[in-house]
Design a protein around this motif. Structure first.
Motif, short mmCIF file in Angstrom:
data_model
loop_
_atom_site.label_atom_id
_atom_site.label_comp_id
_atom_site.label_asym_id
_atom_site.label_seq_id
_atom_site.Cartn_x
_atom_site.Cartn_y
_atom_site.Cartn_z
N ILE A 116 0.88 -1.17 0.00
CA ILE A 116 0.00 0.00 0.00
C ILE A 116 0.91 1.22 0.00
O ILE A 116 1.67 1.44 0.95
N ILE A 117 0.85 1.99 -1.08
CA ILE A 117 1.71 3.16 -1.28
C ILE A 117 0.88 4.42 -1.04
O ILE A 117 -0.17 4.61 -1.65
N ASP A 118 1.35 5.29 -0.15
CA ASP A 118 0.65 6.52 0.22
C ASP A 118 0.79 7.58 -0.87
O ASP A 118 1.89 7.81 -1.39
N ASP A 119 -0.33 8.23 -1.23
CA ASP A 119 -0.29 9.31 -2.22
C ASP A 119 0.34 10.58 -1.65
O ASP A 119 0.86 11.40 -2.39
N ASP A 120 0.27 10.76 -0.33
CA ASP A 120 0.82 11.94 0.32
C ASP A 120 1.81 11.47 1.38
O ASP A 120 1.51 11.43 2.57
N PRO A 121 3.02 11.08 0.95
CA PRO A 121 3.96 10.44 1.89
C PRO A 121 4.48 11.37 2.97
O PRO A 121 4.59 12.57 2.79
#
Length: 112
Positions: A59-64
């Motif tokens: 799961i990759i965050d759009d707003d890291p």
């Protein structure tokens, strides 16, 4: 008689890797739309006995989050393997899904 044939056909169709991939991609798009990020899966395999294996999930965050020490952390969760069991009755429950059992291998959860 037609309903039985349709059910048997559906059960047989779900055994085909192409059908499993199609169903998995539809499910991933639906889940990704509810996340503030992207759901990435390497491979999914389901069996009619109620088991599923998910390989290389992330799961990759759009707003890291950007840490002054660690830098940019955009992966919220990743796992090399997830194996789960379910029953058709508990698979979809109250708008969600419930697994009977799940095991994670080489998993990392980042909480910031």
């Amino acid at each position: 008689c037609l309903a039985v044939l349709l059910c048997v056909g559906a059960i047989l169709a779900v055994q085909l890797p192409g059908v499993q991939t199609f169903i998995a991609r539809k499910a991933l798009v639906r889940i990704s739309n509810k996340l503030d990020g992207e759901l990435v899966v390497g491979k999914i395999h389901a069996s009619p006995s109620g088991g599923v294996v998910i390989q290389d999930l992330a799961i990759i965050d759009d707003d890291p989050f950007v840490s002054p020490v660690l830098g940019k952390e955009d992966t919220l969760f990743r796992a090399r393997y997830i194996t789960a069991t379910f029953t058709p009755r508990t698979l979809i429950s109250n708008g969600g899904f419930r697994l009977s059992n799940a095991r994670l291998k080489d998993a990392v959860l980042v909480i910031t």
